[in-house]
Structure formats: structure tokens, C-alpha cells
Design a protein around this motif. Structure first.
Motif, short mmCIF file in Angstrom:
data_model
loop_
_atom_site.label_atom_id
_atom_site.label_comp_id
_atom_site.label_asym_id
_atom_site.label_seq_id
_atom_site.Cartn_x
_atom_site.Cartn_y
_atom_site.Cartn_z
N ASP A 95 0.87 -1.17 0.00
CA ASP A 95 0.00 0.00 0.00
C ASP A 95 0.91 1.23 0.00
OD1 ASP A 95 -2.28 1.57 0.08
OD2 ASP A 95 -3.12 0.63 1.86
N GLU A 98 3.60 1.34 2.70
CA GLU A 98 3.49 0.07 3.43
C GLU A 98 4.18 -1.04 2.62
OE1 GLU A 98 1.88 -0.32 6.42
OE2 GLU A 98 1.38 1.82 6.51
N ALA A 117 5.94 -6.37 8.56
CA ALA A 117 5.19 -5.28 7.93
C ALA A 117 5.91 -3.98 8.29
CB ALA A 117 3.76 -5.27 8.45
N THR A 119 6.39 0.21 7.68
CA THR A 119 5.77 1.47 7.27
C THR A 119 6.84 2.54 7.16
OG1 THR A 119 3.73 0.90 8.43
CG2 THR A 119 4.04 3.22 7.87
#
Length: 177
Positions: A95, A98, A117, A119
Motif C-alpha cells: 500500500d 506500506e 510489515a 511502514t
């Protein structure tokens, strides 16, 4: 922005973890000594090279007896396995800002592929003119996958220490001049 080297700002970064205790409570801790090698365009991490290492003897759960037990052969065995390392292999954009960062995590002499994950939190210029970038990372590992199997049964059933470890990193890095 071009791919460039970023130096970890350890005073504005952290490596934390949490684990279930007695099946119903959560114990948190962190590590005081760690390092990273980051070569990246922070606005597009898909081409980044990321390597991370943690000094396991620097574990801090705010309880000296527990920290010493974690350093012992029952858990980290820091005498024979002093560091935990991670080296990225593939990075997939999921994303805007992300990513899933997959790589080799080595702990307690065992290497397994894990995904975190990540960011990208943004960039800015500090008061001294240095360009900084911020990142957050979250992941989960099973300690038993790494041979960390010490436990104690509970009278009511279950075990003292959970198998799933949640890992959280907050990273600030300075662009190399």
C-alpha cells in the motif's frame, strides 16, 4: 529520491517485544544495543538492502532476574549465540508507504525466513541540517521455531511462557553525507 545509505540513529530508535505470560498476561521488553545497515530510497523500499543485528545480552524487561534467565542457556544462550540478525531478501509494496519485508532471521543458531510489515513514516530535516527518515516494523515469530522451548507447566493447565513473540521496531535513520 535515489537509493542511498542511511545510518541508524540509535537514540531515536527502539527494538521491543512482547510475549504472553501465564496464558493471560503480556510481558514486554526491549533491547538496548542494536545496529542496522540500510541502503534505500525511503520513498520506494522495494529495492532496499536492509541488515539488522541485535545484541541479545542487552535484553531489558525491567526485571534483572528475568533478564538474566533470558540470557541463559534456557533461552538466548548469549554465551554461544550473542546476536540476532535479519537480512532482507525481498520487499513487496502492499500500500502507500506500506511494505512486507521478507528475509533471513537468525536466532539461537537457527535461520528461518520471516516477514515484517514495514511502514515508511516520512523524512525531514533536523535542526542541524541532517536529513532523517522514520520507519516502523511489526512482526511475529514462534520462539519454538528457533529452538527456544524452555517452559514451565501451570497447575491450572497451559504454560508459563507463550510461543508467539511480537516484535516491534521504531527506526530513525540519518542520510549519510
Amino acid at each position: 529520491m535515489a537509493k542511498t545509505k542511511w545510518n541508524l540513529d540509535v537514540t531515536h530508535s527502539g527494538v521491543d517485544f512482547s510475549v504472553k505470560h501465564m496464558m493471560f498476561a503480556t510481558v514486554k521488553g526491549g533491547f538496548q544495543s542494536f545496529n542496522a545497515e540500510i541502503e534505500a530510497d525511503p520513498t520506494d523500499l522495494t529495492t532496499a538492502d536492509i541488515a539488522f543485528s541485535v545484541d541479545l545480552a542487552s535484553v531489558d524487561t525491567r526485571n534483572e532476574d528475568r533478564d538474566n534467565h533470558l540470557r541463559s542457556a534456557d533461552f538466548f544462550d548469549v554465551e554461544n549465540n550473542p546476536t540476532m540478525t535479519f537480512k532482507s531478501n525481498t520487499i513487496e509494496k502492499t500500500d502507500e508507504n506500506e511494505y512486507n519485508v521478507t528475509g533471513d532471521l537468525t536466532l539461537h543458531g537457527v535461520t528461518k525466513q520471516e516477514t515484517f510489515a514495514v511502514t515508511f513514516e516520512g523524512t525531514g530535516i533536523d535542526p542541524w541540517g541532517n536529513e532523517k527518515a522514520g520507519f516502523g516494523a511489526e512482526g511475529k515469530i514462534k520462539r519454538s521455531d528457533y529452538g527456544l522451548t524452555w517452559n514451565a507447566p501451570l497447575e491450572a493447565g497451559g504454560v508459563l511462557v507463550g510461543d508467539q513473540i511480537k516484535i516491534s521496531l521504531q527506526i530513525q535513520a540519518a542520510k549519510e553525507a
